[in-house]
Design a protein around this motif. Structure first.
Motif: not given
Length: 382
Positions: A178-186, A205-210, A260-270
Motif C-alpha cells: 500500500i505505501e509503495a503504491v500510494q507513494a507512486q500516485l501522481h 474513471g474506469n480502467v480496463g480492456r474494452l 462527455q466520454v473521453r477514451f484515454l487509450g492505453q496508459v503506461t503505469n495507469g
C-alpha cells in the motif's frame, strides 16, 4: 551454475514460484507471493515460463533468484515436454520445499516435472470446467492444494471439484504494497494535465480492456442516464484499449454524449494517474477479483461496482454496489456519489483505508497464508 553455487543452493531452504508470464498484473502477483516468505528463512526462486529476460521484471519480482525459460505461448501448447524437462533439471539444483504455481499450465508442469508439494493459485473462473483438468487435479490431489484470489473463485473451484475436501481449496486475496503504491500516485492536477482532463470537471474513471467482459457499454448508458443529476460539465474517462473501442464510441455518439466520454487509450503505469478521477466505476459482468478496485481504493476514490464475483468482496461495505447491467441503479449510484460532501468523502476514505489494511495488504496476506491449516505449510513452519 557452478558446483559451489549448487552446494549453497542445497544448504539453503528454497521455495519455487512458477509463473506463466509477467504480462499485465502477473508481475505484481509474483511480488506478492515472494513477499510471503520475507524474514522466514526461505529463499524464493521465481521462474517465468514465457517472456524474454528483463531486468525490470527481475527487480519487480522481489525474489532471491529469477529465471526466464523464454518460451513462447506456442511452445507450451500441448504436452509441454520441454518445460517439464526444464523443471526436472531445476528442482535438483536447490533444496526446494514447496512450489507455488500460478494458473493452469505452470501447475501442470510443476506436478509432472517435480515431486514437490504444489500450491496452485487460480486467478480466473472456470479453470476446472474441463473433465481432463478435473481428472489431472484428482490424480495429484495428495500433493496439491489450491488457492483462489477471491471467495468467488474459490467457490467456483470447489463446485468443480466436489470430491475434494473443501479445506484444501481456500482463498488468498490479491493485495498491494500500500505505501509503495500510494507513494507512486501522481497528484490530481498533474494527472489531469497528462490525461488531458479539465481541472474543474467532475470525472468518473474506469480502467480496463474494452472487452465484453468489462461491459463499458452499461457504464456509458448509466452515465448518460445520470448526467442530468450530476455536476455541470461531468465527464466519463475510460482508460484502456481493445476491440470494442469503435463500438463504444458509436454508442456514446448515439446517446449524444460523445463530448462527455473521453477514451484515454492505453496508459503506461495507469494506476499512477487514478487521482485524476473523482470516483471509480467498474461494470464488469464477472470479475474474479478486481485488482483495479483495490488500486482505486488506495487512491482514495469512492467506488461503484457490479454486485457480482470478486468485485463484491472488495467493495461491499465501503462502496456502492449495483445489479449486473442495471443502468437505472448505476445512474442512481453515480448521482449519490456525486453528492458526497467533504466529510462523507473523508469517512469513505477512512473505511477504505481500514479495509485495505485488514484484507488487501501484504501484512494481511502474510498472516492469512501462514494461518492456513495445511500440512504442507505446517511442515514449513516447523
Amino acid at each position: 551454475m557452478t558446483a559451489s553455487e549448487q552446494t549453497s543452493g542445497q544448504e539453503q531452504r528454497w521455495v519455487l514460484q512458477f509463473c506463466h508470464g509477467y504480462d499485465g498484473p502477473f508481475l505484481d502477483c509474483a511480488r506478492q507471493y515472494a513477499a510471503l516468505f520475507a524474514d522466514t528463512g526461505y529463499k524464493v526462486c521465481t521462474v517465468y515460463l514465457t517472456g524474454k529476460p528483463s531486468e525490470i521484471v527481475r527487480l519487480g519480482s522481489a525474489s532471491d533468484e529469477v529465471i526466464f525459460l523464454d518460451y513462447t505461448s506456442a511452445d507450451v501448447r500441448g504436452l509441454k515436454l520441454a518445460a517439464i524437462r526444464d523443471m526436472r533439471r531445476l528442482v535438483v539444483t536447490r533444496n526446494f520445499k514447496l512450489c507455488i504455481a500460478h494458473r493452469g499450465k505452470p501447475i501442470y508442469v510443476a506436478l509432472l516435472g517435480s515431486t514437490l508439494p504444489v500450491i496452485g493459485v487460480h486467478h480466473a473462473f472456470g479453470d476446472y470446467q474441463r473433465f481432463s483438468r478435473r481428472l489431472f487435479a484428482s490424480l495429484f490431489k495428495a500433493r496439491l492444494w489450491l488457492l483462489g484470489v477471491s471467495n468467488a473463485v474459490r467457490d467456483d473451484i470447489r463446485a468443480s471439484l466436489p470430491g475434494w475436501d473443501a479445506s484444501r481449496i481456500s482463498t488468498l486475496y490479491n493485495r498491494l504494497d500500500i505505501e509503495a503504491v500510494q507513494a507512486q500516485l501522481h497528484d490530481r492536477d498533474f494527472a489531469r494535465e497528462v490525461l488531458k482532463l479539465p481541472a474543474d470537471a467532475w470525472v468518473i474513471g474506469n480502467v480496463g480492456r474494452l472487452h465484453p467482459d468489462k461491459d463499458q457499454a452499461t457504464l456509458i448508458r448509466g452515465f448518460a442516464q445520470a448526467l442530468p443529476g450530476l455536476p455541470a460539465g461531468s465527464l466519463l474517462a475510460i482508460m484502456g484499449s481493445g476491440r470494442l473501442e469503435k463500438t463504444l464510441k458509436e454508442l456514446a455518439a448515439e446517446l449524444g454524449i460523445e463530448q462527455q466520454v473521453r477514451f484515454l487509450g492505453q496508459v503506461t503505469n495507469g494506476r499512477r494517474y487514478l487521482r485524476a478521477f473523482d470516483c471509480f466505476a467498474l461494470t464488469s459482468d464477472h470479475e474474479p477479483f478486481g485488482m483495479v478496485l483495490v488500486e482505486a481504493m488506495a487512491a482514495g476514490l469512492p467506488l461503484i461496482c457490479t454486485d457480482c464475483g470478486g468485485g463484491r468482496e472488495v467493495v461491499d461495505g465501503v462502496g456502492e454496489l449495483f445489479p449486473l447491467a442495471d443502468t437505472d441503479s448505476l445512474a442512481l449510484a453515480l448521482q449519490r456519489v456525486a453528492r458526497l460532501d467533504g466529510i462523507a468523502r473523508a469517512a469513505c476514505a477512512a473505511r477504505m483505508t481500514q479495509r485495505l489494511q485488514e484484507h488487501f495488504s501484504d501484512q494481511a496476506a502474510f498472516k492469512a497464508f501462514w494461518s492456513l491449516p495445511w500440512p504442507v505449510l505446517m511442515r514449513l513452519r516447523d
